[in-house]
Motif scaffolding. Structure first.
Motif, PDB file in Angstrom:
ATOM      1  N   TYR A 445       0.814  -1.211   0.000  1.00 25.58           N
ATOM      2  CA  TYR A 445       0.000   0.000   0.000  1.00 25.58           C
ATOM      3  C   TYR A 445       0.854   1.269   0.000  1.00 25.58           C
ATOM      4  O   TYR A 445       0.639   2.196  -0.788  1.00 25.58           O
ATOM      5  N   SER A 447       3.891   1.878  -0.864  1.00 26.52           N
ATOM      6  CA  SER A 447       4.652   2.157  -2.089  1.00 26.52           C
ATOM      7  C   SER A 447       3.789   2.901  -3.098  1.00 26.52           C
ATOM      8  O   SER A 447       4.246   3.840  -3.767  1.00 26.52           O
ATOM      9  N   LYS A 448       2.524   2.495  -3.189  1.00 28.16           N
ATOM     10  CA  LYS A 448       1.603   3.188  -4.090  1.00 28.16           C
ATOM     11  C   LYS A 448       1.303   4.596  -3.581  1.00 28.16           C
ATOM     12  O   LYS A 448       1.241   5.554  -4.363  1.00 28.16           O
ATOM     13  N   ALA A 451       4.065   6.897  -4.532  1.00 31.16           N
ATOM     14  CA  ALA A 451       4.021   7.290  -5.940  1.00 31.16           C
ATOM     15  C   ALA A 451       2.960   8.359  -6.173  1.00 31.16           C
ATOM     16  O   ALA A 451       3.167   9.300  -6.952  1.00 31.16           O
ATOM     17  N   ILE A 452       1.823   8.235  -5.495  1.00 31.63           N
ATOM     18  CA  ILE A 452       0.732   9.204  -5.669  1.00 31.63           C
ATOM     19  C   ILE A 452       1.137  10.586  -5.155  1.00 31.63           C
ATOM     20  O   ILE A 452       0.943  11.600  -5.840  1.00 31.63           O
ATOM     21  N   GLU A 491      -7.081   9.788  -5.048  1.00 29.80           N
ATOM     22  CA  GLU A 491      -6.367   8.706  -5.729  1.00 29.80           C
ATOM     23  C   GLU A 491      -6.014   7.575  -4.757  1.00 29.80           C
ATOM     24  O   GLU A 491      -6.082   6.397  -5.101  1.00 29.80           O
ATOM     25  N   PHE A 495      -7.419   3.831  -5.085  1.00 28.69           N
ATOM     26  CA  PHE A 495      -6.510   2.685  -5.140  1.00 28.69           C
ATOM     27  C   PHE A 495      -6.900   1.621  -4.112  1.00 28.69           C
ATOM     28  O   PHE A 495      -6.951   0.423  -4.404  1.00 28.69           O
ATOM     29  N   THR A 499      -8.299  -2.116  -5.009  1.00 30.92           N
ATOM     30  CA  THR A 499      -7.572  -3.286  -4.514  1.00 30.92           C
ATOM     31  C   THR A 499      -8.543  -4.305  -3.913  1.00 30.92           C
ATOM     32  O   THR A 499      -8.340  -5.515  -4.026  1.00 30.92           O
TER      33      THR A 499
END
Length: 604
Positions: A445, A447-448, A451-452, A491, A495, A499
């Motif tokens: 989670y 890591s995403k 990135a966001i 976002e 996500f 998921t």
């Protein structure tokens, strides 16, 4: 645990009007003297003595102690009694410090020192220097702390060695040793404790012996001699309980928690930390409320209770921010340091240390030059790795400042947006997983999330268990940080929701709560070895409350954030909702971007 100063220069000059006996702080004395105070029969010097005794011994309610000290200052100034004026400022500083107002405490201590120096009241001057040193110690300013401890000791050695003078000198030596203990110079700390212990024994000063026992116990704890540490600290606690002096007891209980962590008896360690927290709550010890909550957060995290850990960590942040106004204290410290360093006396005091440091630095530089000629390529390669690692830990401009100056100044930002997220039901889920799988799940989670927020020009601050914290507006000139944060929040929520629909990730699914708040913060680097970039302030605390008062899958924002985004996003007003330790706060759920904004975005 970072220990704090437990002993103060408790006595400055003559003592209670009814006694020439030196006593340590004792709440029972304050309680008994209130009857005399309320009768309002004491006049003149007796009234000054009474107020001094009350402000000195009132250790369970620092607001009351402050009231007595302010009255002492007022009456002393009226009667031109500068000795008691110095006492009054000192006791005001003490009450302010233990109420968490370090800026006003430092100012009061300097006023006490200035009056005492002008009037040649040696014991009061030395006491004030020791208290000033303690404020610098709490503010993590080791150089200034040791400078003023040495000044206190030097001044007090000049004082006529009556019993009270010996107590003052021993207490200053004890606190200087405590500062060395904080910085892990254990051998030197024990040398100081040996001298202070001998002086306390010489005059049979019970409280001083208790502090000395406790601090030696902490040295033993830090050097792995747990049995000796436990014995010393228990003796100290027994002595201090008799005088109802709860602040040092709270600190020593934390030391006991550390000892049992080393023994891997985690529940016993938690019990000691909880006792420390209970005492701190009962008697309003702000500093210990911050430290005990931080300790409990780590202990509960160690036993896998992430929810309780996170709750204590949030309380730690709240109490820490109320304790220390970083920017103001740092400015005041720097101003006074500049003034002191300009004086010849300081130059003489520091000359020997400077010469020794210069030799060390020159020798180190010479070693580096020789090494660099031989290992140039390897060093260059490792330097690039280090710089890359540093940029992963700190923002770029902060990393540059750290490399250029060796330190990072705390900075205030007037408008920043802070986001917190938290997974619902994570604790129950985590209990069923192996540690490796748990880390993998969190990493999936976060890591995403990384990135966001990177995509929207925001900055990750930290993770605490399953909680994620980031901020916008710290190191860019754009004013749309609130809008970018809300876009990122949507976002993140999308996500997490998607998921849940992914069959392959069905075992990794949660609901998420999101909270956002905007306002001023102070930002800086915590630590000297393991650097951590962090932010402080009421804005952070309210953002945390927004998250805890949110609902699964929703984005809860405060009124300050709403005012920044209302032209771009549709929001549902939730009303004024009671938040823990905050009272009623206006809250809004953000439901989506406004249609005209979406149209403009799509048109682009």
């Amino acid at each position: 645990m970072k220990c704090r100063k437990l002993a103060y220069c408790f006595l400055i000059g003559s003592f209670y009007f009814f006694s020439n006996v030196i006593l340590s702080q004792d709440q029972r004395i304050a309680d008994s003297l209130v009857v005399i105070y309320n009768a309002d029969t004491a006049q003149g010097l007796e009234k000054l003595d009474l107020l001094h005794a009350l402000s000195f011994n009132e250790i369970n309610n620092f607001d009351v102690a402050l009231k007595y000290s302010e009255e002492l200052i007022h009456l002393s100034r009226q009667s031109s009694n500068y000795e008691y004026l110095s006492y009054g400022y000192f006791q005001k500083g003490y009450a302010k410090q233990y109420s968490g107002d370090l800026e006003d405490a430092l100012s009061a201590y300097f006023q006490s020192a200035d009056v005492a120096k002008k009037e040649k009241i040696v014991s009061s001057e030395g006491s004030a220097y020791a208290a000033i040193a303690d404020i610098y110690s709490i503010s993590d300013n080791f150089d200034n702390a040791m400078l003023y401890y040495q000044r206190a000791i030097k001044t007090l050695r000049k004082s006529p060695q009556k019993r009270e003078d010996t107590v003052l000198l021993a207490t200053s030596i004890l606190n200087a040793g405590d500062e060395l203990l904080i910085h892990k110079v254990y051998d030197s700390a024990l040398v100081y404790f040996k001298e202070s212990g001998e002086l306390f024994e010489e005059v049979d000063y019970t409280a001083g012996k208790a502090f000395n026992l406790g601090n030696i116990g902490m040295v033993h704890a830090y050097t792995g001699k747990n049995d000796l540490a436990e014995n010393n600290i228990h003796q100290a606690i027994r002595i201090l309980e008799k005088s109802e002096n709860y602040y040092p007891i709270s600190v020593y209980l934390m030391a006991m928690a550390d000892i049992y962590v080393e023994k891997k008896e985690h529940q016993t360690a938690i019990d000691y930390a909880q006792k420390s927290l209970s005492l701190a709550k009962k008697y309003g010890l702000i500093e210990q409320l911050a430290d005990a909550n931080e300790k409990l957060a780590k202990l509960y995290e160690g036993v896998g209770d992430q929810v309780t850990s996170y709750s204590h960590y949030k309380d730690h942040i709240a109490y820490r921010d109320s304790l220390l106004n970083i920017e103001k204290v740092q400015q005041l410290a720097n101003q006074r340091t500049d003034f002191e360093v300009s004086q010849k006396q300081v130059e003489v005091e520091l000359l020997e240390t400077q010469k020794r440091n210069q030799l060390i630095v020159l020798g180190f530089i010479g070693l580096l030059l020789v090494a660099s000629l031989w290992f140039y390529r390897t060093i260059s390669k490792e330097k690039k790795k280090s710089e890359k690692l540093l940029l992963n830990i700190l923002p770029e401009d902060t990393a540059k400042e750290l490399k250029a100056t060796g330190a990072v100044k705390a900075k205030k930002y007037d408008s920043v947006t802070v986001l917190f997220t938290d997974f619902k039901g994570f604790t129950r889920y985590s209990e069923k997983l192996l540690p490796e799988a748990l880390v993998e799940t969190i990493s999936f989670y976060f890591s995403k999330f990384d990135a966001i927020i990177d995509k929207h020009g925001l900055e990750k601050i930290k993770t605490i268990g399953d909680a994620y914290m980031c901020a916008g507006g710290l190191h860019d000139t754009e004013e749309d940080h609130a809008q970018r944060m809300v876009h990122a929040a949507f976002e993140i929520a999308t996500f997490v929701e998607e998921t849940k629909k992914d069959v392959a990730a069905s075992e990794l699914t949660f609901d998420i709560r999101i909270g956002i708040n905007s306002g001023p913060v102070v930002a800086g680097v915590v630590g000297t070895k393991k650097f951590a970039y962090d932010i402080w302030g009421d804005t952070v605390n309210v953002a945390s409350r927004m998250e805890s008062m949110s609902e699964p899958g929703k984005i809860n924002v405060s009124n300050s954030t709403f005012e920044l985004i209302k032209s771009d996003f549709d929001c549902d007003y939730r009303g004024e909702i009671e938040a823990k330790n905050r009272g009623k706060i206006k809250m809004y759920f953000v439901t989506g971007a406004k249609k005209e904004v979406l149209a403009m975005t799509n048109g682009c």
